[in-house]
Write a protein that holds these residues in place. Structure first.
Motif, PDB file in Angstrom:
ATOM      1  N   MET A   1       0.825  -1.186   0.000  1.00 39.61           N
ATOM      2  CA  MET A   1       0.000   0.000   0.000  1.00 39.61           C
ATOM      3  C   MET A   1       0.874   1.256   0.000  1.00 39.61           C
ATOM      4  N   GLN A   2       1.967   1.220   0.754  1.00 43.59           N
ATOM      5  CA  GLN A   2       2.807   2.408   0.845  1.00 43.59           C
ATOM      6  C   GLN A   2       3.489   2.725  -0.483  1.00 43.59           C
ATOM      7  N   LEU A   3       3.812   1.710  -1.269  1.00 45.36           N
ATOM      8  CA  LEU A   3       4.372   1.970  -2.604  1.00 45.36           C
ATOM      9  C   LEU A   3       3.350   2.667  -3.483  1.00 45.36           C
ATOM     10  N   ARG A   4       2.099   2.261  -3.370  1.00 48.37           N
ATOM     11  CA  ARG A   4       1.047   2.907  -4.158  1.00 48.37           C
ATOM     12  C   ARG A   4       0.847   4.344  -3.714  1.00 48.37           C
ATOM     13  N   VAL A   5       0.907   4.589  -2.406  1.00 51.37           N
ATOM     14  CA  VAL A   5       0.800   5.950  -1.888  1.00 51.37           C
ATOM     15  C   VAL A   5       1.932   6.799  -2.447  1.00 51.37           C
ATOM     16  N   LEU A   6       3.168   6.288  -2.378  1.00 53.72           N
ATOM     17  CA  LEU A   6       4.316   7.031  -2.902  1.00 53.72           C
ATOM     18  C   LEU A   6       4.179   7.309  -4.395  1.00 53.72           C
ATOM     19  N   SER A   7       3.754   6.330  -5.155  1.00 55.39           N
ATOM     20  CA  SER A   7       3.608   6.503  -6.601  1.00 55.39           C
ATOM     21  C   SER A   7       2.588   7.584  -6.934  1.00 55.39           C
ATOM     22  N   LEU A   8       1.471   7.571  -6.247  1.00 52.13           N
ATOM     23  CA  LEU A   8       0.452   8.588  -6.500  1.00 52.13           C
ATOM     24  C   LEU A   8       0.923   9.973  -6.063  1.00 52.13           C
ATOM     25  N   MET A   9       1.616  10.040  -4.932  1.00 52.24           N
ATOM     26  CA  MET A   9       2.157  11.319  -4.478  1.00 52.24           C
ATOM     27  C   MET A   9       3.171  11.862  -5.478  1.00 52.24           C
ATOM     28  N   ALA A  10       4.028  10.983  -5.981  1.00 53.68           N
ATOM     29  CA  ALA A  10       5.033  11.405  -6.960  1.00 53.68           C
ATOM     30  C   ALA A  10       4.364  11.900  -8.230  1.00 53.68           C
ATOM     31  N   GLY A  11       3.176  11.388  -8.522  1.00 53.62           N
ATOM     32  CA  GLY A  11       2.424  11.831  -9.684  1.00 53.62           C
ATOM     33  C   GLY A  11       1.683  13.138  -9.465  1.00 53.62           C
ATOM     34  N   GLY A  12       1.803  13.709  -8.259  1.00 57.15           N
ATOM     35  CA  GLY A  12       1.213  15.004  -7.987  1.00 57.15           C
ATOM     36  C   GLY A  12      -0.188  14.979  -7.398  1.00 57.15           C
ATOM     37  N   ARG A  13      -0.673  13.805  -7.005  1.00 61.40           N
ATOM     38  CA  ARG A  13      -2.016  13.712  -6.440  1.00 61.40           C
ATOM     39  C   ARG A  13      -2.032  14.299  -5.029  1.00 61.40           C
ATOM     40  N   SER A  14      -3.123  14.963  -4.673  1.00 56.27           N
ATOM     41  CA  SER A  14      -3.299  15.517  -3.329  1.00 56.27           C
ATOM     42  C   SER A  14      -3.582  14.377  -2.351  1.00 56.27           C
ATOM     43  N   ASN A  15      -3.470  14.667  -1.056  1.00 47.51           N
ATOM     44  CA  ASN A  15      -3.776  13.649  -0.053  1.00 47.51           C
ATOM     45  C   ASN A  15      -5.209  13.148  -0.205  1.00 47.51           C
ATOM     46  N   GLY A  16      -6.146  14.066  -0.421  1.00 45.73           N
ATOM     47  CA  GLY A  16      -7.534  13.664  -0.599  1.00 45.73           C
ATOM     48  C   GLY A  16      -7.720  12.766  -1.804  1.00 45.73           C
ATOM     49  N   ALA A  17      -7.054  13.100  -2.903  1.00 45.97           N
ATOM     50  CA  ALA A  17      -7.160  12.292  -4.117  1.00 45.97           C
ATOM     51  C   ALA A  17      -6.508  10.925  -3.927  1.00 45.97           C
ATOM     52  N   VAL A  18      -5.368  10.874  -3.245  1.00 39.52           N
ATOM     53  CA  VAL A  18      -4.703   9.590  -2.978  1.00 39.52           C
ATOM     54  C   VAL A  18      -5.620   8.710  -2.143  1.00 39.52           C
ATOM     55  N   ALA A  19      -6.197   9.276  -1.090  1.00 38.31           N
ATOM     56  CA  ALA A  19      -7.105   8.508  -0.227  1.00 38.31           C
ATOM     57  C   ALA A  19      -8.281   7.970  -1.036  1.00 38.31           C
ATOM     58  N   THR A  20      -8.874   8.811  -1.859  1.00 35.67           N
ATOM     59  CA  THR A  20     -10.015   8.386  -2.680  1.00 35.67           C
ATOM     60  C   THR A  20      -9.598   7.308  -3.668  1.00 35.67           C
ATOM     61  N   ASP A  21      -8.485   7.517  -4.365  1.00 31.42           N
ATOM     62  CA  ASP A  21      -8.012   6.546  -5.360  1.00 31.42           C
ATOM     63  C   ASP A  21      -7.765   5.173  -4.752  1.00 31.42           C
ATOM     64  N   LEU A  22      -7.291   5.155  -3.509  1.00 30.55           N
ATOM     65  CA  LEU A  22      -6.954   3.882  -2.869  1.00 30.55           C
ATOM     66  C   LEU A  22      -8.059   3.358  -1.965  1.00 30.55           C
ATOM     67  N   GLY A  23      -9.178   4.080  -1.891  1.00 36.26           N
ATOM     68  CA  GLY A  23     -10.294   3.649  -1.061  1.00 36.26           C
ATOM     69  C   GLY A  23      -9.980   3.712   0.426  1.00 36.26           C
ATOM     70  N   LEU A  24      -9.174   4.688   0.824  1.00 34.95           N
ATOM     71  CA  LEU A  24      -8.778   4.854   2.221  1.00 34.95           C
ATOM     72  C   LEU A  24      -9.474   6.057   2.834  1.00 34.95           C
ATOM     73  N   SER A  25      -9.623   6.028   4.143  1.00 34.71           N
ATOM     74  CA  SER A  25     -10.055   7.237   4.843  1.00 34.71           C
ATOM     75  C   SER A  25      -8.846   8.161   4.943  1.00 34.71           C
ATOM     76  N   ARG A  26      -9.090   9.424   5.226  1.00 38.51           N
ATOM     77  CA  ARG A  26      -7.974  10.367   5.404  1.00 38.51           C
ATOM     78  C   ARG A  26      -7.098   9.945   6.574  1.00 38.51           C
ATOM     79  N   GLN A  27      -7.714   9.383   7.622  1.00 37.75           N
ATOM     80  CA  GLN A  27      -6.952   8.934   8.783  1.00 37.75           C
ATOM     81  C   GLN A  27      -6.028   7.765   8.412  1.00 37.75           C
ATOM     82  N   ALA A  28      -6.534   6.844   7.601  1.00 38.33           N
ATOM     83  CA  ALA A  28      -5.705   5.716   7.168  1.00 38.33           C
ATOM     84  C   ALA A  28      -4.549   6.209   6.301  1.00 38.33           C
TER      85      ALA A  28
END
Length: 75
Positions: A1-28
């Motif tokens: 999961m953390q690799l996916r988070v890093l990849s999306l962040m590197a692509g310029g996605r916001s925290n909210g967009a990363v959470a939505t894309d991965l089906g996570l809550s903001r807290q997760a």
């Protein structure tokens, strides 16, 4: 999961967009980001992405979108 988070962040996605894309809550997502910051000794999003490239976690030969250098753990 953390690799996916890093990849999306590197692509310029916001925290909210990363959470939505991965089906996570903001807290997760915050939990994953905290673990990444500690593990990579980085105190900001840009520092996380830079460390991931420097350490070879994200593949530097792929221009866009960023991809993990190793296959994600499937355990």
């Amino acid at each position: 999961m953390q690799l996916r988070v890093l990849s999306l962040m590197a692509g310029g996605r916001s925290n909210g967009a990363v959470a939505t894309d991965l089906g996570l809550s903001r807290q997760a997502l915050d939990h994953h980001l905290c673990r990444l910051r500690v593990g990579l000794d980085a105190d900001s999003r840009p520092a996380l992405v830079a460390r991931a490239y420097t350490l070879g976690i994200l593949h530097t030969r792929v221009w866009w979108p960023p991809r993990a250098a190793v296959p994600p753990y499937q355990g």
